[in-house]
Design a protein around this motif. Structure first.
Motif, short mmCIF file in Angstrom:
data_model
loop_
_atom_site.label_atom_id
_atom_site.label_comp_id
_atom_site.label_asym_id
_atom_site.label_seq_id
_atom_site.Cartn_x
_atom_site.Cartn_y
_atom_site.Cartn_z
N VAL A 19 0.87 -1.20 -0.03
CA VAL A 19 -0.06 0.09 -0.04
C VAL A 19 0.85 1.14 0.07
N HIS A 20 0.65 2.24 -0.88
CA HIS A 20 1.29 3.29 -1.09
C HIS A 20 1.12 4.18 0.46
N ARG A 21 2.18 4.99 0.85
CA ARG A 21 2.01 5.73 1.84
C ARG A 21 0.88 6.84 1.74
N TYR A 22 0.84 7.58 0.57
CA TYR A 22 -0.19 8.62 0.30
C TYR A 22 -1.43 8.07 0.19
N ASP A 23 -1.72 6.79 -0.16
CA ASP A 23 -3.19 6.23 -0.23
C ASP A 23 -3.41 5.94 1.13
N ALA A 24 -2.58 5.49 2.02
CA ALA A 24 -2.92 5.32 3.42
C ALA A 24 -3.34 6.44 4.25
N ILE A 25 -2.76 7.45 3.90
CA ILE A 25 -2.92 8.84 4.38
C ILE A 25 -4.39 9.42 3.89
#
Length: 284
Positions: free
Chosen positions: A68-74
């Motif tokens: 999972v991309h960090r930006y998507d988790a944010i």
């Protein structure tokens, strides 16, 4: 009762106890009022504080190699924060409408500014529009959430507030200039002058405890812009976004950005005034 609902209930209990305390004249009373002021400010900043914690926490502790991309988790975390704010009545539906406007206004600006190279989002994401990850709109929403909540929590009142039409025209001119200055002369100094002419006599009355205090609205905007600038430095440190000058390593954002945040504050304030009509101290 769920944990967020208990937290909301505890906040009201603490606030009621504080507001029930007698304030004696002198330093002790002033200190109590200062404590309540800080407590209410912190509560008004809840959305923004949680967003900053999310940006910083994922920067420091996001594991390498996860699918999972960090930006998507944010982005997912920001959506959950927003839904929780509504579910547990930390924001009203009318305030949520304003925050939606902030999303739209902010996302349009982000699309243009990233295309123009003003700043960039250096990490990959799936949840994005163009070069802009979807969590960016929530950063503007955090500003809107703060203004809407602090307006309600401190029971803002105003004296010599300018005509609504003039404030809308000023906010529109500021927003257009954020785009137009890439091709036309930057008129921000004229916009600062217009702001001063419109608001130099305006006083905001706010109630930390039992009685309303006042300050020039222009000063209040400056203080909030300063805190947003501090938050921006945390955001760029967490590599939520970066400026071209930070390509070779992080450094503090220049103080000249305070002017941009000050102008953005005016847009934000006018948007909130669409649902929180400015009242005078004598109105109930």
């Amino acid at each position: 009762m769920s944990e967020p609902r208990r937290a909301h209930s505890r906040f009201h209990q603490v606030r009621l106890r504080l507001e029930a305390m007698a304030v004696v004249p002198g330093p002790r009373g002033w200190f109590l009022e200062f404590l309540v002021f800080g407590f209410k400010q912190g509560w008004a900043c809840l959305f923004g504080g949680l967003m900053l914690a999310l940006l910083l926490g994922t920067h420091l502790f996001w594991p390498e190699g996860v699918p999972v991309h960090r930006y998507d988790a944010i982005t997912v975390g920001a959506v959950l924060i927003q839904l929780s704010m509504l579910t547990f009545r930390l924001e009203t539906p009318r305030e949520a409408v304003v925050i939606l406007l902030f999303h739209i206004v902010g996302t349009v600006m982000e699309l243009f500014k990233t295309a123009a190279g003003s700043w960039q989002y250096p990490e990959a994401s799936l949840l994005h529009i163009g070069a802009v990850p979807l969590f960016s709109g929530f950063m503007y929403a955090a500003v809107g959430s703060y203004i809407a909540r602090v307006w309600r929590i401190f029971d803002f009142r105003y004296t010599r507030y300018p005509p609504a039409g003039a404030t809308w025209a000023l906010a529109a001119a500021i927003y257009v200039n954020f785009f137009a200055h890439h091709w036309l002369p930057d008129i921000r100094w004229l916009l600062f002058a217009a702001t001063g002419l419109l608001f130099w006599r305006c006083q905001v009355w706010f109630r930390p405890l039992h009685v309303h205090r006042r300050m020039p609205l222009l000063v209040g905007w400056g203080l909030v812009a300063l805190f947003i600038w501090f938050a921006e430095n945390i955001g760029t440190f967490a590599r939520a976004w970066t400026y071209p000058s930070q390509k070779d390593g992080w450094h503090m954002v220049g103080v000249e950005k305070l002017g941009s945040w000050y102008l953005l504050m005016i847009i934000s304030f006018v948007l909130v005034s669409l649902v929180q009509r400015p009242q005078t101290p004598c109105q109930t």
